[in-house]
Structures are given as structure tokens and as C-alpha cells.
Motif scaffolding. Structure first.
Motif, PDB file in Angstrom:
ATOM      1  N   ASN A  98     -35.948  13.554  53.703  1.00  0.00           N
ATOM      2  CA  ASN A  98     -36.455  14.765  53.048  1.00  0.00           C
ATOM      3  C   ASN A  98     -37.989  14.755  53.045  1.00  0.00           C
ATOM      4  OD1 ASN A  98     -36.487  17.170  51.657  1.00  0.00           O
ATOM      5  ND2 ASN A  98     -36.338  16.174  49.651  1.00  0.00           N
ATOM      6  N   ASN A 136     -42.608  25.339  55.556  1.00  0.00           N
ATOM      7  CA  ASN A 136     -41.670  24.240  55.766  1.00  0.00           C
ATOM      8  C   ASN A 136     -42.347  23.242  56.694  1.00  0.00           C
ATOM      9  OD1 ASN A 136     -41.317  25.026  58.498  1.00  0.00           O
ATOM     10  ND2 ASN A 136     -39.689  26.468  57.917  1.00  0.00           N
ATOM     11  N   LEU A 137     -41.653  22.175  56.983  1.00  0.00           N
ATOM     12  CA  LEU A 137     -42.262  21.085  57.728  1.00  0.00           C
ATOM     13  C   LEU A 137     -42.745  21.534  59.114  1.00  0.00           C
ATOM     14  CD1 LEU A 137     -42.822  18.087  57.307  1.00  0.00           C
ATOM     15  CD2 LEU A 137     -40.693  17.598  58.513  1.00  0.00           C
ATOM     16  N   GLN A 138     -41.903  22.213  59.853  1.00  0.00           N
ATOM     17  CA  GLN A 138     -42.238  22.603  61.213  1.00  0.00           C
ATOM     18  C   GLN A 138     -43.343  23.663  61.259  1.00  0.00           C
ATOM     19  OE1 GLN A 138     -41.325  21.084  64.029  1.00  0.00           O
ATOM     20  NE2 GLN A 138     -40.336  19.638  62.630  1.00  0.00           N
ATOM     21  N   SER A 139     -43.311  24.583  60.317  1.00  0.00           N
ATOM     22  CA  SER A 139     -44.347  25.626  60.319  1.00  0.00           C
ATOM     23  C   SER A 139     -45.706  25.046  59.933  1.00  0.00           C
ATOM     24  CB  SER A 139     -43.962  26.778  59.384  1.00  0.00           C
ATOM     25  OG  SER A 139     -43.876  26.340  58.040  1.00  0.00           O
ATOM     26  N   THR A 195     -41.474  16.383  53.024  1.00  0.00           N
ATOM     27  CA  THR A 195     -41.964  17.671  52.542  1.00  0.00           C
ATOM     28  C   THR A 195     -43.255  18.063  53.254  1.00  0.00           C
ATOM     29  OG1 THR A 195     -43.314  16.705  50.786  1.00  0.00           O
ATOM     30  CG2 THR A 195     -40.997  17.192  50.268  1.00  0.00           C
ATOM     31  N   ALA A 196     -43.551  19.350  53.210  1.00  0.00           N
ATOM     32  CA  ALA A 196     -44.802  19.846  53.773  1.00  0.00           C
ATOM     33  C   ALA A 196     -45.993  19.250  53.022  1.00  0.00           C
ATOM     34  CB  ALA A 196     -44.832  21.366  53.719  1.00  0.00           C
ATOM     35  N   GLN A 202     -46.492  28.922  51.330  1.00  0.00           N
ATOM     36  CA  GLN A 202     -45.332  28.054  51.344  1.00  0.00           C
ATOM     37  C   GLN A 202     -44.906  27.796  52.785  1.00  0.00           C
ATOM     38  OE1 GLN A 202     -44.034  26.578  48.522  1.00  0.00           O
ATOM     39  NE2 GLN A 202     -45.879  27.498  47.626  1.00  0.00           N
TER      40      GLN A 202
END
Length: 364
Positions: free
Chosen positions: A120, A73-76, A122-123, A71
Motif C-alpha cells: 500500500n 494516486n501513485l501512478q498519476s 501512498t502518493a 489528490q
């Protein structure tokens, strides 16, 4: 065996590469659905050829992202993609296509992140963007290679059939399925303008003997294999009409990095007044470097010279110098054939590659 030679097979988010280390004895596809597998395939030369290297790197990471269960997030996820691209760039240092692909993918990902900064995003959406753009590389490469084939064939007079010498492997096995320099030979053959093709063995890795000869036989193109040291005498005795080679990097003044042995072919061609063409997609051009002196040349393991199929043929203890590429000065090159046309020389006999690219970009 497949009816079409494919170095790269990609379908339903699964990548397989043809292990070219085993050719021509074995025709074996191997799974390459992670960045680690992509790096290993490129580094060990299971897959080789500047266009195929870039496509393999992109698609191996695309497969990994598709199967990624962590899982993010966008930045990771963005950091994960950028780190993997940097890792893939360490697989081989000379072919610019790999580095260009990585830079372009980073630009696309960064642009998407910035354009959706207040939305919004998403990854999963970011994964899909990467996968879609990696998949486009396959289709575009074949289109570009066929255009190179057409422009290259037009460099030779239609009034007679021609005899062409090529070096290393620049066909379906080095690209996504058609070829650059060998693509021109294929095009000439299809137009009934080819009398005969000659291929060097391309020591020490024997890409000509193992791979180009394999492709020429597969395509039923009239061809003859020679040792690298026969090239000058071939030019004198057989009336060669042109030499066509590929490129791992072409810089702003036309200097070209290609498989070791290319430079001496260019010198011999100049002596015999034979046109010498470089065939390369735009992705192989690097105008950030002004001359060939700025190109980093990869050096390969000593065993490639001292051993054949694991059997030592050289005296034990002998030192070895094994550069994988050399630099052919632009002054020895007649023209650089790209999917946008042939880069010409000016009235001083010099290339201005950057000017050509800017003009074509403006036209497009």
C-alpha cells in the motif's frame, strides 16, 4: 549581508535563490518554490553554475510537491514528477548535472514504485522520497566541493606559494556553498599556499567581473581582475603557476565543455608550459559521449554582446555569434580534479575517464 555566500537557501521546505543578475550591486534572494520558478531562474541565469542548476531544479520541484494539494494516486503522481523533471531539463541544454539529477530522481521513484508494487504505497510517501533525495543534494555538494579543493591543492608543490588564474565563476555562487575551481583557490589560500589569484572578466556575461571578483573580495583572498584578452600576456609577465577552470560537462576522452573563453586559455597555457586543470564533480562527467564533438553548445541572445546594462554599445545591424560554452580538448588538460581524486593521463597522454570511474566505484 549573509556571513556566508549562498547561491541557494533552503529551509523548512522553502527555497530561495540569490538573484545573480543583480550582483554585485544588489544582494537579493527570491522565492523559488515551484518548478516553474526553478525553470525561470535557471533559464534567465538568476542561478547558474552546473551544480547549482541541478540542485535548484531538484529543490524547486521538491517545494512544489510539498505544497501540492491535488489528490493524486501513485501512478498519476509519478507521471506528474516525471513530466516536471522533463520540463526542468529544457531550461538549459549544456550542463550535464541537470540531466543526471533528473535521471537519478526518475530511477529512485521508479525503484520505489516497483519495490512496493504489491504493498500500500501512498502518493504522500512518494512525495517524501523525492523531497528527501533532493535535500541530500545540498549536503553532498558541499562535501564533494571540499574534497575537490583538497585534491586540487595537492597538485601544486608545497615548497612555494602559487599564482593561479581562473575563468568564469566556480565558487559558492555556482554551487551550494564552497566551489569547484574557486574552491581549490580557497583551499590553497586557507593552507597559506596561495600568493595571488587572477580572474578573467569572462565576457560577454561578466561572471568573473561581477561574481568571482565579488567572492574573492568577500573571502579576503588576494586577487586581481583582468580582461579576457590580457590572459596570454599575464602568463608571460606574471609567472602564473596554474590555470584552474570548472566544467559544465566532461566526456569520456577528457574533452570539456566550459564557459566560452576556456579553450583559448588552455592553448595559451600550453604555449607557456603552465599546468591547466579542470575541477568538476563526478556529476559533471558524461561518459555516454565519447568526445566533445557530441556536446550540444547553447547559444545565448545577441543582446548579451551588443548591450551592457540595457545600453547598446555595438553598431546597430551587426550580426552576432554568441555561444555560451566552448570545448577544450583533453590533450590540453593536465588533470581533471574530482571529489574522487585527480583523473590522470595514461602514458600516451590521453584520458580514460570511464576507466577511472570504474576503478573508483569498485574501491568504494
Amino acid at each position: 549581508m549573509s556571513q556566508n555566500l549562498e547561491a541557494i537557501r533552503y529551509k523548512n521546505n522553502k527555497l530561495e535563490i540569490l538573484n545573480q543578475l543583480l550582483l554585485p550591486d544588489l544582494f537579493t534572494y527570491e522565492d523559488c518554490s515551484s518548478a516553474t520558478q526553478g525553470w525561470e531562474a535557471i533559464h534567465t541565469m538568476k542561478v547558474r553554475g552546473a551544480p547549482a542548476i541541478a540542485i535548484t531544479a531538484a529543490l524547486s520541484l521538491a517545494c512544489e510537491l510539498y505544497n501540492l494539494e491535488d489528490q493524486f494516486n501513485l501512478q498519476s503522481l509519478k507521471k506528474y514528477i516525471f513530466d516536471k523533471l522533463d520540463y526542468l531539463c529544457t531550461s538549459r541544454p549544456t550542463a550535464v548535472n541537470l540531466f543526471r539529477m533528473c535521471d537519478e530522481m526518475k530511477f529512485i521513484i521508479e525503484k520505489e514504485c516497483l519495490s512496493h508494487e504489491n504493498k500500500n504505497l501512498t502518493a504522500q510517501y512518494l512525495k517524501n522520497i523525492f523531497i528527501e533525495n533532493a535535500e541530500k543534494l545540498l549536503v553532498k555538494d558541499i562535501q564533494d566541493n571540499m574534497a575537490i579543493g583538497r585534491f586540487g591543492a595537492e597538485c601544486f608543490a608545497a615548497s612555494k606559494k602559487v599564482k593561479i588564474l581562473t575563468h568564469c565563476n566556480t565558487g559558492s555562487l555556482a554551487t551550494s556553498g564552497y566551489g569547484t575551481a574557486l574552491g581549490i583557490i580557497r583551499f590553497l589560500h586557507a593552507q597559506n599556499k596561495l600568493e595571488h589569484a587572477f580572474a578573467t572578466e569572462t565576457r560577454p556575461y561578466n561572471q568573473g567581473a561581477r561574481l568571482t571578483a565579488f567572492e574573492l573580495v568577500f573571502e579576503k583572498i588576494p586577487a586581481t581582475l583582468i580582461t579576457d584578452s590580457m590572459a596570454s600576456f599575464l602568463m608571460k609577465e606574471k609567472g602564473i603557476d596554474g590555470v584552474i577552470v570548472g566544467a559544465d560537462r566532461v566526456v569520456a576522452n577528457g574533452d570539456t565543455a566550459n564557459k566560452i573563453g576556456t579553450y583559448q586559455l588552455a592553448i595559451a597555457a600550453a604555449y607557456h608550459n603552465i599546468p591547466f586543470y579542470v575541477a568538476a564533480p563526478i556529476t559533471s562527467i558524461d561518459c555516454s559521449k565519447l568526445s566533445g564533438a557530441e556536446i550540444h553548445i547553447e547559444e545565448r541572445p545577441k543582446q548579451e554582446l551588443t548591450h551592457i546594462n540595457g545600453v547598446q554599445i555595438a553598431a546597430k545591424g551587426i550580426d552576432v555569434w554568441n555561444p555560451s560554452f566552448d570545448i577544450t580538448p583533453g590533450i590540453l588538460i593536465t588533470g581533471i580534479v574530482t571529489e574522487w581524486g585527480v583523473i590522470p593521463k595514461n602514458n600516451k597522454g590521453e584520458f580514460n575517464v570511464k576507466e577511472f570511474l570504474l576503478k573508483k566505484q569498485n574501491l568504494n
